[in-house]
Design an enzyme around this catalytic site. Structure first.
Site, PDB file in Angstrom:
ATOM      1  N   GLY A 219       0.779  -1.091   0.086  1.00 37.13           N
ATOM      2  CA  GLY A 219       0.137   0.098  -0.126  1.00 37.13           C
ATOM      3  C   GLY A 219       0.830   1.285  -0.089  1.00 37.13           C
ATOM      4  O   GLY A 219       0.344   2.269   0.371  1.00 37.13           O
ATOM      5  N   SER A 220       2.149   1.207  -0.325  1.00 35.60           N
ATOM      6  CA  SER A 220       2.873   2.528  -0.526  1.00 35.60           C
ATOM      7  C   SER A 220       2.152   3.622  -1.399  1.00 35.60           C
ATOM      8  O   SER A 220       2.047   4.661  -1.288  1.00 35.60           O
ATOM      9  CB  SER A 220       4.365   2.232  -1.001  1.00 35.60           C
ATOM     10  OG  SER A 220       4.208   1.777  -2.307  1.00 35.60           O
ATOM     11  N   ASN A 221       1.397   3.190  -2.644  1.00 34.08           N
ATOM     12  CA  ASN A 221       0.751   3.958  -3.429  1.00 34.08           C
ATOM     13  C   ASN A 221      -0.501   4.648  -2.674  1.00 34.08           C
ATOM     14  O   ASN A 221      -0.899   5.872  -2.763  1.00 34.08           O
ATOM     15  CB  ASN A 221       0.330   3.379  -4.666  1.00 34.08           C
ATOM     16  CG  ASN A 221       1.602   3.424  -5.632  1.00 34.08           C
ATOM     17  OD1 ASN A 221       1.802   4.545  -6.282  1.00 34.08           O
ATOM     18  ND2 ASN A 221       2.297   2.391  -5.736  1.00 34.08           N
TER      19      ASN A 221
ATOM     20  N   LEU B 189      -8.795  -9.410 -10.944  1.00 39.56           N
ATOM     21  CA  LEU B 189      -9.545  -8.670 -11.948  1.00 39.56           C
ATOM     22  C   LEU B 189     -10.724  -8.181 -11.542  1.00 39.56           C
ATOM     23  O   LEU B 189     -11.520  -8.702 -10.784  1.00 39.56           O
ATOM     24  CB  LEU B 189      -9.781 -10.016 -12.974  1.00 39.56           C
ATOM     25  CG  LEU B 189      -9.859  -9.580 -14.477  1.00 39.56           C
ATOM     26  CD1 LEU B 189      -8.738  -8.734 -15.049  1.00 39.56           C
ATOM     27  CD2 LEU B 189     -10.038 -10.838 -15.363  1.00 39.56           C
TER      28      LEU B 189
ATOM     29  N   HIS C 212       0.198   0.759 -13.720  1.00 35.48           N
ATOM     30  CA  HIS C 212       1.227  -0.308 -13.833  1.00 35.48           C
ATOM     31  C   HIS C 212       2.692   0.059 -13.868  1.00 35.48           C
ATOM     32  O   HIS C 212       2.944   0.913 -14.691  1.00 35.48           O
ATOM     33  CB  HIS C 212       0.551  -1.002 -15.067  1.00 35.48           C
ATOM     34  CG  HIS C 212       1.389  -2.290 -15.588  1.00 35.48           C
ATOM     35  ND1 HIS C 212       1.025  -3.480 -14.888  1.00 35.48           N
ATOM     36  CD2 HIS C 212       2.570  -2.246 -16.399  1.00 35.48           C
ATOM     37  CE1 HIS C 212       2.034  -4.337 -15.386  1.00 35.48           C
ATOM     38  NE2 HIS C 212       2.473  -3.909 -16.141  1.00 35.48           N
TER      39      HIS C 212
ATOM     40  N   ASP D  25      -4.422  -4.910 -17.677  1.00 32.10           N
ATOM     41  CA  ASP D  25      -3.814  -4.111 -18.391  1.00 32.10           C
ATOM     42  C   ASP D  25      -3.871  -3.630 -19.724  1.00 32.10           C
ATOM     43  O   ASP D  25      -3.080  -3.297 -20.339  1.00 32.10           O
ATOM     44  CB  ASP D  25      -2.055  -4.588 -18.342  1.00 32.10           C
ATOM     45  CG  ASP D  25      -1.845  -4.755 -16.685  1.00 32.10           C
ATOM     46  OD1 ASP D  25      -2.395  -4.200 -15.626  1.00 32.10           O
ATOM     47  OD2 ASP D  25      -1.127  -5.667 -16.599  1.00 32.10           O
TER      48      ASP D  25
ATOM     49  N   GLU E 239       6.194   6.488  -9.544  1.00 29.97           N
ATOM     50  CA  GLU E 239       4.613   6.217  -9.081  1.00 29.97           C
ATOM     51  C   GLU E 239       4.557   7.376  -8.039  1.00 29.97           C
ATOM     52  O   GLU E 239       3.369   7.833  -7.933  1.00 29.97           O
ATOM     53  CB  GLU E 239       4.626   4.959  -8.297  1.00 29.97           C
ATOM     54  CG  GLU E 239       4.800   3.802  -9.516  1.00 29.97           C
ATOM     55  CD  GLU E 239       4.714   2.201  -8.644  1.00 29.97           C
ATOM     56  OE1 GLU E 239       4.362   1.399  -9.433  1.00 29.97           O
ATOM     57  OE2 GLU E 239       4.914   2.431  -7.628  1.00 29.97           O
TER      58      GLU E 239
HETATM   59  C1  GRF Z   1       2.990  -0.898  -7.977  1.00 26.69           C
HETATM   60  O1  GRF Z   1       4.195  -1.054  -8.298  1.00 26.69           O
HETATM   61  C2  GRF Z   1       1.897  -0.368  -8.690  1.00 26.69           C
HETATM   62  O2  GRF Z   1       2.532   0.123  -9.886  1.00 26.69           O
HETATM   63  C3  GRF Z   1       1.466  -2.145  -9.001  1.00 26.69           C
HETATM   64  O3  GRF Z   1       1.405  -2.490  -7.826  1.00 26.69           O
HETATM   65  C4  GRF Z   1       2.289  -2.129  -6.996  1.00 26.69           C
HETATM   66  C5  GRF Z   1       2.042  -1.676  -5.533  1.00 26.69           C
HETATM   67  O4  GRF Z   1       2.591  -1.464  -4.631  1.00 26.69           O
HETATM   68  N1  GRF Z   1       0.044  -1.858  -9.753  1.00 26.69           N
HETATM   69  P1  GRF Z   1       2.059  -0.808  -3.248  1.00 26.69           P
HETATM   70  O5  GRF Z   1       1.286  -1.766  -2.654  1.00 26.69           O
HETATM   71  O6  GRF Z   1       1.507   0.724  -3.759  1.00 26.69           O
HETATM   72  O7  GRF Z   1       3.444  -0.672  -2.645  1.00 26.69           O
END
Ligand code: GRF
Length: 190
Positions: free
Chosen positions: A12-14, A87, A104, A145, A174
């Site tokens: 969950g870093s994003n 999905l 992605h 994708d 990201e």
């Molecule tokens: C990221 O690299 C994103 O691009 C991909 O999955 C990864 C998720 O990483 N879809 P995080 O859980 O957000 O750290």
């Protein structure tokens, strides 16, 4: 007010970055985090930011109307996939037509599709001796994708890059672009 639900399966870093970016935003709020993994790190992210979170097990994903009801009950109008491995069920895609985006960690259409997630992507990029990689933000449709591309950012690679260093470079992209591009997209939608 736009109310976003994040779908995530991993650490969950994003999601964390999106929560931070939209904290105190005047018209965009992260209202809900949904996961398909009981142990996902993203649940700690949700706790940390005080965001409501729901876990749906395998059986629940087979009854997508339950998920749609939960989204609609909370007036969610936009979904962001951030490391979501499942999905998305077609019924959810139809209910949120062109209102679901994914990030992605490569330059689609290269290095996408089933099984292309996490380090698998960066290993494939390294093995192919690519001169560059990057991120792709795209709409989500019924295939992994394959939805229309919204945004790409690139980074150069050298022959010294390894899957690990590629992962770091992509992660930087990201962090820098995903919230900004989500905001830009939402500012164009009513
Ligand atoms: C990221 O690299 C994103 O691009 C991909 O999955 C990864 C998720 O990483 N879809 P995080 O859980 O957000 O750290």
């Amino acid at each position: 007010m736009h109310r976003i639900a994040i779908f995530a399966s991993g650490k969950g870093s994003n999601a964390d970055n999106l929560c931070r970016y939209f904290e105190n935003h005047p018209v965009i709020r992260i209202s809900l985090i949904i996961t398909d993994r009981k142990e996902a790190g993203v649940l700690d992210v949700a706790e940390k930011h005080g965001i409501e979170h729901l876990y749906f097990n395998k059986a629940a994903w087979l009854q997508p109307q339950l998920i749609i009801d939960d989204l609609q009950k909370r007036s969610i109008d936009f979904i962001v996939l951030a490391g979501f491995l499942k999905l998305v069920p077609p019924a959810v895609i139809h209910a949120y037509n062109r209102r679901i985006i994914n990030i992605h960690p490569a330059l689609l259409p290269k290095f996408g599709g089933r099984g292309m997630f996490g380090m698998h992507v960066h290993e494939a990029v390294a093995n192919a001796k690519e001169k560059e990689t990057g991120i792709t933000i795209h709409y989500v449709n019924e295939q992994y994708d394959k939805g229309d591309v919204i945004f790409q950012a690139r980074v150069s690679l050298t022959e010294n890059d390894t899957p690990e260093t590629i992962a770091i470079k992509v992660h930087e992209l990201e962090m820098k672009h995903f919230p900004v591009e989500a905001e830009r997209l939402l500012s164009k939608k009513e």
